[in-house]
Design a protein around this motif. Sequence first.
Motif, PDB file in Angstrom:
ATOM      1  N   ARG A 190      69.436 -18.081  25.300  1.00 52.42           N
ATOM      2  CA  ARG A 190      69.232 -17.359  25.733  1.00 52.42           C
ATOM      3  C   ARG A 190      68.828 -17.403  27.523  1.00 52.42           C
ATOM      4  O   ARG A 190      69.279 -16.231  28.310  1.00 52.42           O
ATOM      5  CB  ARG A 190      68.612 -16.316  25.314  1.00 52.42           C
ATOM      6  CG  ARG A 190      68.179 -16.432  23.259  1.00 52.42           C
ATOM      7  CD  ARG A 190      67.205 -15.382  23.311  1.00 52.42           C
ATOM      8  NE  ARG A 190      67.925 -13.606  23.280  1.00 52.42           N
ATOM      9  CZ  ARG A 190      67.165 -13.541  22.295  1.00 52.42           C
ATOM     10  NH1 ARG A 190      66.869 -13.894  21.199  1.00 52.42           N
ATOM     11  NH2 ARG A 190      68.323 -11.862  22.232  1.00 52.42           N
ATOM     12  N   TYR A 242      70.005 -18.032  37.502  1.00 41.26           N
ATOM     13  CA  TYR A 242      70.435 -17.781  35.668  1.00 41.26           C
ATOM     14  C   TYR A 242      69.049 -17.008  34.803  1.00 41.26           C
ATOM     15  O   TYR A 242      67.994 -16.567  35.888  1.00 41.26           O
ATOM     16  CB  TYR A 242      70.104 -19.277  35.106  1.00 41.26           C
ATOM     17  CG  TYR A 242      71.287 -19.906  35.247  1.00 41.26           C
ATOM     18  CD1 TYR A 242      73.203 -19.975  34.751  1.00 41.26           C
ATOM     19  CD2 TYR A 242      71.815 -20.650  36.528  1.00 41.26           C
ATOM     20  CE1 TYR A 242      73.302 -20.664  35.081  1.00 41.26           C
ATOM     21  CE2 TYR A 242      72.371 -21.637  36.952  1.00 41.26           C
ATOM     22  CZ  TYR A 242      73.399 -21.787  35.887  1.00 41.26           C
ATOM     23  OH  TYR A 242      74.497 -22.548  36.156  1.00 41.26           O
ATOM     24  N   TYR A 243      69.358 -15.794  34.256  1.00 43.14           N
ATOM     25  CA  TYR A 243      68.055 -14.974  33.366  1.00 43.14           C
ATOM     26  C   TYR A 243      68.628 -15.501  32.139  1.00 43.14           C
ATOM     27  O   TYR A 243      69.382 -16.123  31.333  1.00 43.14           O
ATOM     28  CB  TYR A 243      68.563 -14.214  34.233  1.00 43.14           C
ATOM     29  CG  TYR A 243      68.872 -13.653  33.632  1.00 43.14           C
ATOM     30  CD1 TYR A 243      69.913 -12.640  32.025  1.00 43.14           C
ATOM     31  CD2 TYR A 243      70.818 -13.546  34.244  1.00 43.14           C
ATOM     32  CE1 TYR A 243      70.576 -11.949  31.716  1.00 43.14           C
ATOM     33  CE2 TYR A 243      71.959 -12.781  34.241  1.00 43.14           C
ATOM     34  CZ  TYR A 243      71.517 -12.042  32.481  1.00 43.14           C
ATOM     35  OH  TYR A 243      73.099 -11.316  31.853  1.00 43.14           O
ATOM     36  N   TYR A 244      66.492 -15.311  32.013  1.00 44.94           N
ATOM     37  CA  TYR A 244      67.083 -15.239  30.167  1.00 44.94           C
ATOM     38  C   TYR A 244      66.710 -14.232  29.352  1.00 44.94           C
ATOM     39  O   TYR A 244      66.292 -13.054  29.902  1.00 44.94           O
ATOM     40  CB  TYR A 244      64.974 -15.423  29.566  1.00 44.94           C
ATOM     41  CG  TYR A 244      64.876 -15.525  27.919  1.00 44.94           C
ATOM     42  CD1 TYR A 244      64.656 -17.136  27.994  1.00 44.94           C
ATOM     43  CD2 TYR A 244      64.889 -15.264  27.432  1.00 44.94           C
ATOM     44  CE1 TYR A 244      64.244 -17.554  26.397  1.00 44.94           C
ATOM     45  CE2 TYR A 244      64.401 -14.844  26.014  1.00 44.94           C
ATOM     46  CZ  TYR A 244      64.124 -15.689  25.864  1.00 44.94           C
ATOM     47  OH  TYR A 244      63.962 -16.457  24.480  1.00 44.94           O
ATOM     48  N   GLN A 245      67.428 -13.847  28.496  1.00 43.84           N
ATOM     49  CA  GLN A 245      68.235 -12.953  28.401  1.00 43.84           C
ATOM     50  C   GLN A 245      67.690 -12.022  27.076  1.00 43.84           C
ATOM     51  O   GLN A 245      67.635 -12.772  26.083  1.00 43.84           O
ATOM     52  CB  GLN A 245      70.189 -12.840  28.387  1.00 43.84           C
ATOM     53  CG  GLN A 245      70.417 -11.038  27.127  1.00 43.84           C
ATOM     54  CD  GLN A 245      70.408 -10.158  28.495  1.00 43.84           C
ATOM     55  OE1 GLN A 245      70.276 -10.066  28.891  1.00 43.84           O
ATOM     56  NE2 GLN A 245      70.756  -8.792  27.514  1.00 43.84           N
ATOM     57  N   ASN A 246      67.217 -10.975  27.421  1.00 39.19           N
ATOM     58  CA  ASN A 246      66.293 -10.322  25.945  1.00 39.19           C
ATOM     59  C   ASN A 246      66.387  -9.053  25.654  1.00 39.19           C
ATOM     60  O   ASN A 246      66.703  -8.474  26.604  1.00 39.19           O
ATOM     61  CB  ASN A 246      65.380 -10.558  25.734  1.00 39.19           C
ATOM     62  CG  ASN A 246      64.181 -10.519  24.600  1.00 39.19           C
ATOM     63  OD1 ASN A 246      64.467 -10.859  23.931  1.00 39.19           O
ATOM     64  ND2 ASN A 246      63.280 -10.278  24.120  1.00 39.19           N
ATOM     65  N   TYR A 263      54.539 -13.823  26.904  1.00 36.41           N
ATOM     66  CA  TYR A 263      55.811 -12.903  26.370  1.00 36.41           C
ATOM     67  C   TYR A 263      56.630 -13.642  25.595  1.00 36.41           C
ATOM     68  O   TYR A 263      56.633 -14.616  24.681  1.00 36.41           O
ATOM     69  CB  TYR A 263      57.121 -13.298  27.871  1.00 36.41           C
ATOM     70  CG  TYR A 263      58.075 -11.426  27.854  1.00 36.41           C
ATOM     71  CD1 TYR A 263      58.192 -10.502  27.836  1.00 36.41           C
ATOM     72  CD2 TYR A 263      59.081 -12.409  26.289  1.00 36.41           C
ATOM     73  CE1 TYR A 263      59.213  -9.757  27.522  1.00 36.41           C
ATOM     74  CE2 TYR A 263      59.631 -11.474  26.122  1.00 36.41           C
ATOM     75  CZ  TYR A 263      59.800 -10.432  26.802  1.00 36.41           C
ATOM     76  OH  TYR A 263      61.274  -9.281  26.519  1.00 36.41           O
ATOM     77  N   ASN A 269      58.542 -13.470  22.289  1.00 32.47           N
ATOM     78  CA  ASN A 269      59.784 -13.581  21.647  1.00 32.47           C
ATOM     79  C   ASN A 269      60.486 -14.073  20.410  1.00 32.47           C
ATOM     80  O   ASN A 269      59.673 -15.055  20.272  1.00 32.47           O
ATOM     81  CB  ASN A 269      61.627 -13.655  22.496  1.00 32.47           C
ATOM     82  CG  ASN A 269      62.156 -12.867  22.278  1.00 32.47           C
ATOM     83  OD1 ASN A 269      62.573 -12.042  22.445  1.00 32.47           O
ATOM     84  ND2 ASN A 269      63.420 -14.073  23.108  1.00 32.47           N
ATOM     85  N   THR A 320      67.502  -3.809  27.291  1.00 32.98           N
ATOM     86  CA  THR A 320      67.362  -5.156  27.643  1.00 32.98           C
ATOM     87  C   THR A 320      66.785  -5.807  28.592  1.00 32.98           C
ATOM     88  O   THR A 320      66.512  -4.601  29.493  1.00 32.98           O
ATOM     89  CB  THR A 320      69.311  -5.621  27.844  1.00 32.98           C
ATOM     90  OG1 THR A 320      69.820  -4.643  29.526  1.00 32.98           O
ATOM     91  CG2 THR A 320      69.865  -4.880  26.652  1.00 32.98           C
ATOM     92  N   GLU A 321      66.975  -6.956  28.783  1.00 30.45           N
ATOM     93  CA  GLU A 321      65.725  -7.289  29.545  1.00 30.45           C
ATOM     94  C   GLU A 321      66.220  -8.739  30.302  1.00 30.45           C
ATOM     95  O   GLU A 321      67.385  -9.658  29.442  1.00 30.45           O
ATOM     96  CB  GLU A 321      64.550  -7.594  29.505  1.00 30.45           C
ATOM     97  CG  GLU A 321      63.922  -6.341  28.930  1.00 30.45           C
ATOM     98  CD  GLU A 321      62.417  -6.409  28.811  1.00 30.45           C
ATOM     99  OE1 GLU A 321      61.373  -5.180  29.027  1.00 30.45           O
ATOM    100  OE2 GLU A 321      61.828  -8.191  28.143  1.00 30.45           O
ATOM    101  N   LYS A 322      66.059  -8.684  31.353  1.00 30.06           N
ATOM    102  CA  LYS A 322      66.775  -9.736  32.767  1.00 30.06           C
ATOM    103  C   LYS A 322      65.324 -10.999  32.586  1.00 30.06           C
ATOM    104  O   LYS A 322      64.760 -10.318  33.430  1.00 30.06           O
ATOM    105  CB  LYS A 322      67.483 -10.020  33.372  1.00 30.06           C
ATOM    106  CG  LYS A 322      69.150  -9.364  33.138  1.00 30.06           C
ATOM    107  CD  LYS A 322      70.335  -9.005  33.979  1.00 30.06           C
ATOM    108  CE  LYS A 322      71.058  -8.479  33.726  1.00 30.06           C
ATOM    109  NZ  LYS A 322      72.358  -8.659  34.022  1.00 30.06           N
ATOM    110  N   ILE A 323      64.759 -12.131  32.427  1.00 32.54           N
ATOM    111  CA  ILE A 323      63.588 -12.786  32.303  1.00 32.54           C
ATOM    112  C   ILE A 323      63.826 -13.391  33.500  1.00 32.54           C
ATOM    113  O   ILE A 323      64.262 -14.775  33.187  1.00 32.54           O
ATOM    114  CB  ILE A 323      62.879 -12.730  31.171  1.00 32.54           C
ATOM    115  CG1 ILE A 323      62.851 -11.757  30.411  1.00 32.54           C
ATOM    116  CG2 ILE A 323      61.685 -13.628  31.685  1.00 32.54           C
ATOM    117  CD1 ILE A 323      61.868 -12.201  29.094  1.00 32.54           C
ATOM    118  N   ARG A 324      62.747 -14.359  34.699  1.00 38.78           N
ATOM    119  CA  ARG A 324      63.157 -14.819  35.350  1.00 38.78           C
ATOM    120  C   ARG A 324      61.558 -15.782  35.914  1.00 38.78           C
ATOM    121  O   ARG A 324      60.488 -14.732  35.657  1.00 38.78           O
ATOM    122  CB  ARG A 324      64.026 -14.404  36.817  1.00 38.78           C
ATOM    123  CG  ARG A 324      65.208 -14.257  36.205  1.00 38.78           C
ATOM    124  CD  ARG A 324      65.817 -14.211  37.742  1.00 38.78           C
ATOM    125  NE  ARG A 324      67.265 -13.405  37.975  1.00 38.78           N
ATOM    126  CZ  ARG A 324      67.644 -12.547  37.636  1.00 38.78           C
ATOM    127  NH1 ARG A 324      66.936 -12.195  37.033  1.00 38.78           N
ATOM    128  NH2 ARG A 324      68.921 -12.536  37.415  1.00 38.78           N
TER     129      ARG A 324
END
Lengths: 266, 266
Positions: free
Chosen positions: B112, B259-263, A261, A263, A208-212
Motif C-alpha cells: 500500500r 511515498y506514503y502508506y495508504q490506509n 499501528y 492494520n 483516508t490516512e497517509k502514513i509516514r
Amino acid sequence: MRAMSANPASNANPPAPESGAGASAPAASPTFSPLYQQIKGLITQSLESGEWKPGEIIPSEVELAGRYKVSQGTVRKAIDELAADNLLVRRQGKGTFVATHNEERAQFRFLRLLADDGAEHPHISKLLECRRLRASADIARQLDLKPSDPVVLIRRLLQFDGEATVLDEIWLPGAVFRGLTAERLAEYKGPLYAMFEADFGTRMIRATEKIRAVAADPAVADLLNVPAGFPLLSVDRVSYTYGDRPVEVRRGWYVTTGYYYQNDLS
Amino acid sequence: MRAMSANPASNANPPAPESGAGASAPAASPTFSPLYQQIKGLITQSLESGEWKPGEIIPSEVELAGRYKVSQGTVRKAIDELAADNLLVRRQGKGTFVATHNEERAQFRFLRLLADDGAEHPHISKLLECRRLRASADIARQLDLKPSDPVVLIRRLLQFDGEATVLDEIWLPGAVFRGLTAERLAEYKGPLYAMFEADFGTRMIRATEKIRAVAADPAVADLLNVPAGFPLLSVDRVSYTYGDRPVEVRRGWYVTTGYYYQNDLS
DNA sequence: TAGTGGTCTAGACCACGTG
DNA sequence: ACGTGGTCTAGACCACTAT
C-alpha cells in the motif's frame, strides 16, 4: 414508489405495477440503478436529515417495505449494505439501529494504536489549544472550502496509561462547528467523533490516512517527551461525512515505542 | 445435502425434506450453522483442494445449486460472501472466477505504498538473499511451527522508479515452499504472491500488519541509501492462508520520503 | 440465441429478545 | 405470545457477454 426514476420496464407479478407519479423528467433510462440502491439512498437521506438519530432504532424492515412500496427483501438488501458500511447496526430480535461512535466497536476503527502487550491502556485526552482562524490554502483545499474561510484548529495530546503518545492537530470547517469551544472540549469525555455527532450532527463515515515515518521536530518532540529527531509515525487523515464531503483534516504524530499501528489487509 | 450436520428441523416446501444420511454423531443441535455457511465451507474446500484453480471459472450458480441440492439463492449468498472475502470474483454475464494475485486490483491490496504525486511508479524487485535455515523461536511461534523447523529466508529490495524504497525480510515454512530457489525468485516477474499461488498452491488470503516508526540501523540504511538513524516505516506482517493458517512472516522497512502508506478507515 | 450473474418478489419457517 | 431480524425457497424478469 415515488421519487424513483429510471426504473426499467415492469416487474413480474406485483399487484400494482407502479404507475406514473414520477417526479420530473424521467429521462428515458440512460443509467440503470437497482431499486435497492435507491432505497439505500432514501434511508441515507433519513439518516442525514436526522429523522433517525445515532443510537436510535429505525423502523422494522416490513414497515420500511410498506413505506417505500417494495418487498421486504429489497429493503433487506439496502439495509445489508448500509450495515456493511457501518451506518446501521442490526441486532437480531431487537431491530436495526443507527450506528454510533460511542460503541466499543467503533473506538478502534479510527484510532488503531495498540499496546505491544495487548493489554488495556485507557487513554485520556489533554486539550492544548482550540482557536478559530482562517484556512490556509492547503487546508481549504482538503476541506473543500475557499481560502481564508473560517476553520477551527484543535491541538491535543493523548496519553496512554499516563504516557504522552499521540499529538493531534485537527482542522474543522468553522461553519459546521459553530459552537465548538475549548470549554466544551475540555469537559467532554470519550471519543471526539461521538461529541461531533451528538452536538453538531456531523457523523464521520469514513476516512483516508497517509502514513509516514518522520523525525520529530523540537516542538513536537518536547510535547511527546522524546528527543528531537526521534522517529514518529505521521498520520495525515481526511474524514468524510454523508455524500463524501470532507469535514475534518487531522495530522497526528504517534510515538510507537510500546505501541503499534494495527492494520488488517483483507 | 450430504455432509451437513446440525441442520435444525425441516424447511417449508422443499420436495425432499432431506432425510438422514448424516455423517456421524449429529450431536443434537448445539451450534446452528446456516446452510449458506456450510455451502461456503464446501466451496472453500474445493478452492483449497485445487479443484478450481486461480483464474479459472467455477461452475455456475444453478449448477452448484444442483450439486449441493440447495436453491440458487443459497448458493448465491455463499458466493456473495466469498466474493466479499476476495476469494472469488463475479463477472456479470460471464461467470464467477477464482481470484488471483495477478489482477491489477490485488496489487495494492498487499503493498500500500503510493507516491506523493499519485503517478505510476513501476517497481522492480532485486533479490538479495534466499537461503534455508532453522526457525528461531520467535519466527516458529508466528508461523505455528516447532522451533528449529526448516524455514526459507528471503531478503529483497524493492526499487520504485529506480530508487531503493522497501527492504523486505520474508520467512516461509520450509515444508510448504520446498522447491523454492534463488534462481526461481530471480527470474520471476510480478508479485511474489502470484508465484506462491501458482507454484506452491499457497494462496495468501489475509494479513495483519503492525506498523511503527523506527530509526534505520546502519545495515538497513546502507541498503536503502539513507543515513543511519533515518526514520523508516517498519511493517511487521503475518499472512494467512485457508483455515487462518499463518504461512508467511515479513518484516519490511519503507522509505517514506516521496511515498506514503495508504490506509482507508471505513 | 443461450447462458451467466443481478434484481425483485412472495411466502414460509427459524433464532433471538421481550413481554 | 409476539415482533424483530435471519434463512431458505421458488419463480420471474433484467442486464451483460458470448456465439
